[in-house]
Structures are given as structure tokens and as C-alpha cells.
Design a protein around this motif. Structure first.
Motif, mmCIF file in Angstrom:
data_model
loop_
_atom_site.group_PDB
_atom_site.id
_atom_site.type_symbol
_atom_site.label_atom_id
_atom_site.label_comp_id
_atom_site.label_asym_id
_atom_site.label_seq_id
_atom_site.Cartn_x
_atom_site.Cartn_y
_atom_site.Cartn_z
ATOM 1 N N VAL A 86 0.856 -1.187 0.000
ATOM 2 C CA VAL A 86 0.000 0.000 0.000
ATOM 3 C C VAL A 86 0.892 1.238 0.000
ATOM 4 O O VAL A 86 1.900 1.283 0.733
ATOM 5 N N PHE A 87 0.531 2.246 -0.776
ATOM 6 C CA PHE A 87 1.263 3.518 -0.843
ATOM 7 C C PHE A 87 0.966 4.342 0.407
ATOM 8 O O PHE A 87 -0.173 4.462 0.837
ATOM 9 N N THR A 88 2.004 4.909 1.022
ATOM 10 C CA THR A 88 1.820 5.703 2.243
ATOM 11 C C THR A 88 1.444 7.150 1.953
ATOM 12 O O THR A 88 1.004 7.876 2.845
ATOM 13 N N GLY A 89 1.679 7.574 0.722
ATOM 14 C CA GLY A 89 1.459 8.982 0.363
ATOM 15 C C GLY A 89 2.710 9.831 0.503
ATOM 16 O O GLY A 89 2.732 10.989 0.079
ATOM 17 N N ALA A 90 3.783 9.249 1.099
ATOM 18 C CA ALA A 90 5.026 9.996 1.330
ATOM 19 C C ALA A 90 6.095 9.596 0.307
ATOM 20 O O ALA A 90 5.959 8.602 -0.415
ATOM 21 N N TYR A 91 7.194 10.436 0.289
ATOM 22 C CA TYR A 91 8.285 10.196 -0.664
ATOM 23 C C TYR A 91 9.630 10.333 0.047
ATOM 24 O O TYR A 91 9.749 10.999 1.076
ATOM 25 N N VAL A 92 10.635 9.645 -0.514
ATOM 26 C CA VAL A 92 12.019 9.888 -0.112
ATOM 27 C C VAL A 92 12.756 10.474 -1.306
ATOM 28 O O VAL A 92 12.267 10.460 -2.433
ATOM 29 N N ILE A 93 13.968 10.968 -1.025
ATOM 30 C CA ILE A 93 14.825 11.537 -2.075
ATOM 31 C C ILE A 93 16.012 10.599 -2.277
ATOM 32 O O ILE A 93 16.708 10.242 -1.317
ATOM 33 N N ASN A 94 16.226 10.194 -3.518
ATOM 34 C CA ASN A 94 17.368 9.346 -3.839
ATOM 35 C C ASN A 94 18.648 10.172 -3.720
ATOM 36 O O ASN A 94 18.806 11.169 -4.427
ATOM 37 N N PRO A 95 19.574 9.780 -2.839
ATOM 38 C CA PRO A 95 20.754 10.623 -2.604
ATOM 39 C C PRO A 95 21.715 10.702 -3.795
ATOM 40 O O PRO A 95 22.540 11.606 -3.839
ATOM 41 N N VAL A 96 21.611 9.802 -4.781
ATOM 42 C CA VAL A 96 22.562 9.837 -5.899
ATOM 43 C C VAL A 96 22.107 10.731 -7.043
ATOM 44 O O VAL A 96 22.929 11.187 -7.839
ATOM 45 N N ASN A 97 20.773 10.941 -7.157
ATOM 46 C CA ASN A 97 20.290 11.784 -8.271
ATOM 47 C C ASN A 97 19.131 12.703 -7.891
ATOM 48 O O ASN A 97 18.543 13.372 -8.761
ATOM 49 N N GLU A 98 18.773 12.718 -6.594
ATOM 50 C CA GLU A 98 17.735 13.583 -6.031
ATOM 51 C C GLU A 98 16.348 13.359 -6.640
ATOM 52 O O GLU A 98 15.498 14.259 -6.634
ATOM 53 N N GLU A 99 16.104 12.176 -7.154
ATOM 54 C CA GLU A 99 14.767 11.852 -7.667
ATOM 55 C C GLU A 99 13.821 11.513 -6.511
ATOM 56 O O GLU A 99 14.253 10.945 -5.499
ATOM 57 N N ARG A 100 12.521 11.852 -6.675
ATOM 58 C CA ARG A 100 11.495 11.509 -5.677
ATOM 59 C C ARG A 100 11.067 10.062 -5.885
ATOM 60 O O ARG A 100 10.737 9.653 -6.991
#
Length: 804
Positions: A305-319
Motif C-alpha cells: 500500500v502507498f503511504t502517500g510519502a516520498y524519499v529523495i534518492n541521494p545519488v540523483n535527487e529523484e522523488r
């Protein structure tokens, strides 16, 4: 007329004589050539010994007898793994206290085991449910606590809401209670743990020097599950929090498309959006009903299930979207993974939930490159990186090193070694087990029960019916005892220990005997450990066999033992099936040996089981061949009681066959190939019967060769031949390599496949020579009747078949 061999009175006679003479008692201190032979001890159920017990114990005993005949001081003990659920469940059902039922069952099983005729030293038996034994189970716990290897924390257990009780994994298979069928849930409870993870590397490395089946070593390696990889920190968007992920494939991080947290991850409640809260909570509720095995089943459908939140990939700053999924476990790694197109599970999960994917690794050989980039197939192997910034063009192996180093420089990751192995939860909320020797002061702080109060006795004023709390919590006597010794307001620990704790060191207590001062005398342990031969089921590969190794290593580190491995050589017996199915009471296909033993004797039954096939392979039960073994026994008895003559000459053919049989039996017993040992003895018997009479020395050698596999019969024959003492006190015969090659051989002659005679010819005789000799035999010539043979088939040294 020759009197037939009567097994029942003979076996009773010799079992009594062995007991009277203390034949199987081993003086551990005087032993000059120690050999510790051990089988995994049984649970004393109320049922009689079945074929599976016999197949484990009897051949193992034959091997131990063989080693004693070779001049070793063999120690072969037997005891009972007596704590555990069956006796407690029986008490719940009948009201009979486990102490009573276990006491009756151990007496019954001891009689049954003695009926087999095994050379067990009953002077040194153990029963894990006696205070004399579990005093040492508690001592081991206190040593773990003293040396920082025992601790207490919250953990999930299998819980039945209807019966209000904790269930072992074995009682919660398929996610339902085995008593009432109610769906099992995961419930957090405070548990005692042992830090087996601190020994992960030693447990892995120690496997190299063990004489164990390679499959078992592999199972332990996989269970320990050493993984070298990287931790990567993904900051949560618009938050000071971060998700730490362990991965063995940091080379795929540029293709990361999403992150999955375990439903129990502490960040889930904090980061879940209002819109997703209802869906997430429902999913978490469903996940709590599943066991770890169900959640990680590779064949099961992966959900999330999707939580609605996001993280940032530290190598390319993608959501990257944050999901929860029950296939991720909170206690492995950090309870979080990142998903991408280069993992089969992630690939299927993303396709199912329409999560966009991209690829950043291609095969080095360029094969299927278009299909991979178009996301038609998942490429999960190592390859060449692309679209990966400055790491493009590197191989996966090179990239893993360089990306990890770069992440370390950014303080966004680091190289780590991870293990699948978890710390051992030894708490059980059950009655019939060793009480954990801990008490709590009025502030709730734990304190060890001092040694002078061991054994910390299991109370008897307990109702067995499950109420939702540990049964020991109901005991007034336990509370009163605690307050009397430690003071008002002090409370006892009410959990008992996992029964695998009891069996983790029992091999030491056999050696300790009546020693109440030491878990094992250091001199005795140094002389007798590790166990020379350990025999038991392969199903224990990742439980008992790992726990016993861990405890032995810990006791070594604490200074109590010299060795850090308990079992030098390990063998798993095969399984005896019934019409292809494993025997079980529920299937109603368990074969009882009793009727066969009463009719044929235990030696015949022992040999028949061993004749079914190699010991490590087992076989399918059939009683059709047992009469053949019975006839073999009667023939040997007849030979040794009616055909022995001190004036009999021993032919070169007999001498050669005898030494060849000694060689065969010696090599094959060492390999536990008892079926071919019996075949070799049958062939020797055929040769001896053909002689008419045999010299006593030859007959005695035959009896000694027979001794490991038919102990009662061999002692009866040894006595009949005028042998002194018991046959087990003799020495195993040696073969002379110079006598293995015969000057002459006996060739069976067939005409059209039927035996019509035999000829004795020089060992080096050609087919033509053998054929010529055969024609001189009157009976052979009769059946050829002057006809020209169509074909002559010669099996060198054994058989000539003339086809007319």
C-alpha cells in the motif's frame, strides 16, 4: 534334526547377561582410545517405538559396535528430550501432570530401546525435565546473562485470539491455530533473547572443518545468510527523518523507483498521509495475522500500500514513493528496501501497482538488450552500468565498490555486512519447560537467581488451561518463594525456556554423569569431545544443530570447555516411507515393529531395515523380504552349530573369500553401507555351505563380522563355538591383501539361463578354458545334448551361460 534358532529366548538371555556384566558401561577416565557415538535423543511420547526410531537407532548402534570391535573405547549414551508441548497439551486434555506422563513414558521407552539390543550406557542417561538436569539449563542461561549474551526486548509471537496463547511456528502452519483453526496474529510481547548473531561469522567459518553433509552445511550457510552490501540513507521529503536501506545491489541505485517499508517500521505512522491512513492501517492489521514464513514465501503474491510519502534518492535527487509491504520484515536489515527494474520481485511488484520503472544495467554480451530496456523482461544479473552518471560503463562489481565509497564520502551510506540470522528468542509462555532463572525487584529491574538457589524449581500449583498469560504467572508458590528469598514486592520471571536450549548442551551432561559441580569436567571434555559420530534427522539442520554449535562456542569463550565445536562428524539417516508417503499417525500409515520383532527377533528386524538400502537414503517399507533375512539367520545358525569341524581343511577359495569379505565389511560399515555388508556375508555363507564343513577359526571370524549387525545371534554363536567372553570383547579381523587374489575360482555354469553345474578353474582361465571345463561336467553335457551353442556368455570369475 537340527534345532532351529529361536530368537526370543536367546535375545532375552543375552540382554540380561549384557546388563549383569555392565558390558556397555564405559569408564570415561580410563579410556585410552575414546570414541563418542551419539544419536539425537528422542522425545518420550506415549507411543511405542515405530520403524523410524528403529531405523535411526539400530544402524547407529551397529556402527558403534564396529568401532568397539576395532579397539575403541566407545561411549554410547541415550536420554530423553522431555520438556515441550506434547506433554503440556496432554495435561490440558486429561488433567494428568506432565511430570507423571513423562515419567511413565520414559520407563516404557527405556524398555523398548533395550529390546533393540543397543549398547547404551544407561548409567549416564539424562532427562531434560528433571531438576537435576534443568539446573544446568538455568546455569547456561545465567552464564549467557553474565557475559552479555542474554537480553530482553519486545518481539512478535504467534498468538491465537481464541485460545489466548502463544503458539510455536510448528503450531501455526498455514497461519491458523492447529488446535481450533482460528487465524493466528502476530502479537508484540517482551521476550528474552540470546545474541547468536555475535557468532554468525564463527558459525560460518567453523563449517569448513566439519565432516558434515554438504547439503547441511549449505542449509546453515543460507540460514545464517551473510550478505555483503551497503546501507543507503534516503531522506524523507519535507522531513528531518530518513529511511535507511540495506542492499547487496547498490549498483542498481540509479534505477531505484520506489521504497518499501515493513508494516511494523517505526516511520510508517509518522509519514503516512491522511488520505492513505485508512488503507495503510487496514493493510498493517492484515499483515499482523501472517507469520514471517508466510510473508516471505517466494511463491506468494507480493502486496503493498502507498503511504502517500516520498524519499529523495541521494545519488540523483529523484522523488521515490514510499510503500509498505508485508514481504519486508522489520527485523531484517532496517526493515526497508528500495525497488527497481533489476530485481524479479520488485519488477513484478511495480508492474502490479503501475509504478514507473527504468533500467540502468545491460548484459555484458548485449543479449536481449532491447527487451530489457523496454521492460519486457527483468534483467537481474550483473552487467554494465549506463545512465548512471560518472559510474556509467563500469561493471556491476566495480560499481558496487565505487558507489559505496562515494556514498560514504557524502555521509549518505556505508559498506556493511548483514546477516539473515536473527538473535534467538528463548522465551516461551508455556508451562512444561525450564523456568528462566530471573527475578524482578519492585522497580521492575531484572536480577539473576543466584547459583545457590538452582535449580529454580518449576512450580506445580498451575492450571494448564490457557488464559492468555504465561501459566507460571498463576503460581502462588512461585511468588511466595520469590518474596521469601528476595524480599517483599519482588516478582519472578514467568516464562520458560525454549526446549532447544535443553538440547543445546546435553552431549556434555552425558559425559558429566552425576557431577553436580561442573556442567562438564574439563579433563573429561578435553579427552572425549567433540562427538566422534552424531546421527540424526536432517530436519534439525537450522535449529538444534546451529543452537548447539553456538552454545558450545559460547561455553568455550567463557572458559568451561576446550573445544568450540560439539559434533565432528554428522550423518543424517534416510526416511522410511510407507507406499511413498512419510509415516505419521494422522495418515494412519505408521508401521509398528512389535509384531515383526516378536515373530522374527530384533536382529532379523534390524538387519532387514539395513538391507533396504544405504542408511542415508532410507527406503519404502515392505515386509515381503523379511523372511529372506530370517532364512539367512537360520542358515548361519545351522552352519555354526552343525558344520564346524576342527579337522576341516580351509581351501584357498574359502581363504580368499573370507579375506575379501573382511575387506568389504570393514570398508562398507565405515561408509554406513550396511546393505552391502549383509550381501557380502550372504555370499560368504554360500561359499562356506558349499564346503560341507568349516574350521572353528573360520566360523569365529564369520561371527565377529556378524557381531555389529546381529548382536544377540553373534553372542549365541560365539558361545556355541567355545569363544571366551562376549563377542564384542574380541578384535575386528584384518584382511591380508596378498590373499585377496585367488589361485582358483568357482564358476557357476548355466544352460539357457538355468544353473546346471559349477567348475573350479585357475583364476586367470580364459573363456575358452572355462567352456572346455564345463563340457566335462556330466550334468552340463546332458543339457547341451550335443547341440552347437548359439551363444556363450562369460562373466569373468563368476558365471558361464551357454545358450543352445
Amino acid at each position: 534334526m537340527n534345532k532351529p534358532y529361536e530368537a526370543s529366548p536367546v535375545e532375552s538371555k543375552w540382554q540380561q547377561r549384557w546388563a549383569d556384566a555392565q558390558l556397555y558401561h564405559t569408564d570415561l577416565k580410563k579410556a585410552k582410545k575414546p570414541f563418542y557415538s551419539l544419536v539425537m535423543f528422542p522425545y518420550p511420547s506415549g507411543d511405542k517405538l515405530h520403524v523410524g526410531h528403529w531405523y535411526n537407532y539400530a544402524p547407529a548402534d551397529s556402527y558403534a559396535r564396529f568401532k568397539r570391535l576395532q579397539g575403541y573405547d566407545v561411549f554410547s549414551p541415550m536420554g530423553y528430550d522431555a520438556f515441550g508441548l506434547p506433554a503440556e497439551n496432554y495435561a490440558i486434555k486429561t488433567g494428568i501432570h506432565p511430570m507423571q506422563s513423562i515419567g511413565e513414558n520414559t520407563q516404557t521407552m527405556t524398555k523398548q530401546l533395550s529390546r533393540i539390543g543397543c549398547m547404551y550406557d544407561w548409567n549416564r542417561t539424562v532427562n531434560t525435565s528433571t531438576p537435576e538436569y534443568y539446573r544446568w539449563t538455568q546455569w547456561v542461561f545465567l552464564q549467557m546473562l553474565k557475559h552479555g549474551l542474554a537480553y530482553k526486548k519486545d518481539g512478535n509471537v504467534n498468538w491465537c485470539p481464541k485460545d489466548q496463547t502463544v503458539l510455536a511456528n510448528e503450531q501455526a502452519q498455514d497461519g491458523v491455530c492447529d488446535r481450533c483453526g482460528t487465524a493466528v496474529v502476530q502479537k508484540p510481547m517482551t521476550q528474552w533473547y540470546w545474541k547468536i548473531t555475535e557468532y554468525a561469522d564463527r558459525l560460518l567459518n567453523g563449517l569448513e572443518d566439519l565432516e558434515w553433509p554438504e547439503k547441511t552445511k549449505l542449509m546453515q550457510r543460507n540460514w545464517i545468510g551473510k550478505s555483503e552490501g551497503a546501507e543507503v540513507v534516503f531522506p524523507v521529503e519535507a522531513s528531518a527523518d530518513a529511511v535507511t536501506v540495506f542492499t547487496t545491489r547498490v549498483d542498481t541505485i540509479y534505477s531505484a523507483a520506489f521504497v518499501v517499508l515493513a508494516p511494523e517500521h517505526p516511520l510508517v505512522e509518522k509519514i503516512t498521509t491522511k488520505e492513505q491512513h485508512k488503507h495503510v492501517e487496514h493493510y498493517r492489521s492484515e499483515a499482523r495475522k501472517k507469520t514471517d514464513l508466510q510473508r516471505t514465501d517466494l511463491a506468494g503474491e507480493k502486496t503493498g500500500v502507498f503511504t502517500g510519502a516520498y524519499v529523495i534518492n541521494p545519488v540523483n535527487e529523484e522523488r521515490l514513493p514510499i510503500w509498505i509491504g508485508d514481504f519486508v520484515l522489520a527485523h531484517y536489515g532496517h526493515g526497508a528496501v528500495f525497488g527497481d527494474a533489476h530485481d524479479e520481485r520488485d519488477f513484478v511488484f511495480a508492474k502490479k501497482y503501475d509504478i514507473p520503472l527504468k533500467t540502468t544495467i545491460k548484459p555484458a554480451d548485449g543479449k536481449n538488450e532491447d527487451a530489457i530496456q523496454n521492460l519486457e523482461i527483468c534483467f537481474s544479473d550483473d552487467g554494465i552500468l549506463y545512465d548512471s552518471d560518472k559510474f556509467s560503463g563500469l561493471t556491476s562489481a566495480e560499481a558496487r565498490k565505487k558507489i559505496t565509497a562515494w556514498l560514504e564520502s557524502l555521509e549518505s551510506g556505508r559498506r556493511v555486512v548483514q546477516y539473515r540470522l536473527r538473535d534467538w528468542s528463548i522465551s516461551r509462555q508455556r508451562y512444561w519447560g525450564a523456568p528462566i532463572p530471573v527475578v524482578y525487584d519492585p522497580e521492575g529491574n531484572p536480577h539473576p537467581v543466584p547459583d545457590e538457589h538452582l535449580p529454580w524449581l518449576l512450580p506445580t500449583d498451575v492450571e494448564f488451561k490457557p488464559t492468555g498469560t504465561a501459566p507460571l504467572a498463576q503460581s502462588k508458590e512461585l511468588v511466595e518463594r520469590t518474596e521469601k528469598i528476595f524480599g517483599k514486592g519482588w516478582k519472578p520471571e514467568v516464562d520458560t525456556m525454549d526446549t532447544f536450549v535443553c538440547s543445546s548442551f546435553y552431549y556434555l551432561r552425558y559425559l558429566a554423569g552425576d557431577d553436580l559441580q561442573h556442567v562438564i569436567d574439563p579433563t573429561t571434555e578435553k579427552h572425549w569431545m567433540p562427538v566422534s559420530m552424531y546421527i540424526g534427522g536432517a530436519e534439525h539442520a537450522c535449529m538444534h544443530l546451529i543452537y548447539a554449535r553456538f552454545v558450545m562456542m559460547a561455553l568455550h569463550d567463557f572458559g568451561f570447555v576446550k573445544h568450540d565445536e560439539p559434533f565432528k562428524k554428522l550423518v543424517h539417516q534416510g526416511t522410511i516411507t510407507n507406499q511413498g508417503a512419510k509415516m505419521s499417525k494422522s495418515k494412519g500409515n505408521v508401521v509398528s515393529p512389535d509384531a515383526f520383532v516378536e515373530h522374527h527377533g530384533s536382529d532379523v528386524f534390524r538387519m532387514y531395515l539395513m538391507f533396504m538400502g544405504p542408511f542415508t537414503q532410507g527406503g519404502d517399507w515392505s515386509d515381503t523380504g523379511i523372511k529372506g533375512i530370517d532364512r539367512f539367520v537360520q542358515r548361519i545358525y545351522k552352519l555354526c552349530t552343525t558344520s564346524v569341524d576342527a579337522k576341516a581343511a580351509t581351501s584357498s577359495a574359502v581363504t580368499t573369500k573370507l579375506h575379501a569379505t573382511i575387506k568389504k565389511c570393514t570398508e562398507d560399515i565405515e561408509r554406513l553401507h550396511f546393505n552391502t555388508v549383509i550381501s557380502a556375508l550372504m555370499e560368504l555363507l554360500n561359499t562356506l555351505e558349499g564346503e560341507g564343513s568349516v574350521h572353528p577359526d573360520v566360523a569365529k571370524t564369520l561371527v565377529v563380522l556378524l557381531a555389529p549387525i546381529a548382536p544377540h545371534l553373534s553372542d549365541e554363536l560365539w558361545e556355541a563355538l567355545g569363544g571366551k567372553g562376549f563377542v564384542l570383547e574380541q578384535r575386528w579381523p584384518a584382511f591380508d591383501p596378498a590373499l585377496l587374489v585367488a589361485e582358483s575360482v568357482v564358476i557357476a555354469v548355466q544352460v539357457n539361463g538355468k544353473l546346471r553345474g559349477q567348475v573350479t578353474v585357475p583364476a586367470e582361465a580364459s573363456q575358452e578354458d572355462v567352456y572346455a571345463a564345463a563340457l566335462e561336467e556330466e550334468n552340463v553335457a546332458k543339457f547341451i545334448d550335443g547341440n552347437e551353442p548359439k551363444k556363450v556368455i562369460y562373466v569373468r570369475g563368476r558365471l558361464l551361460n551357454i545358450v543352445v
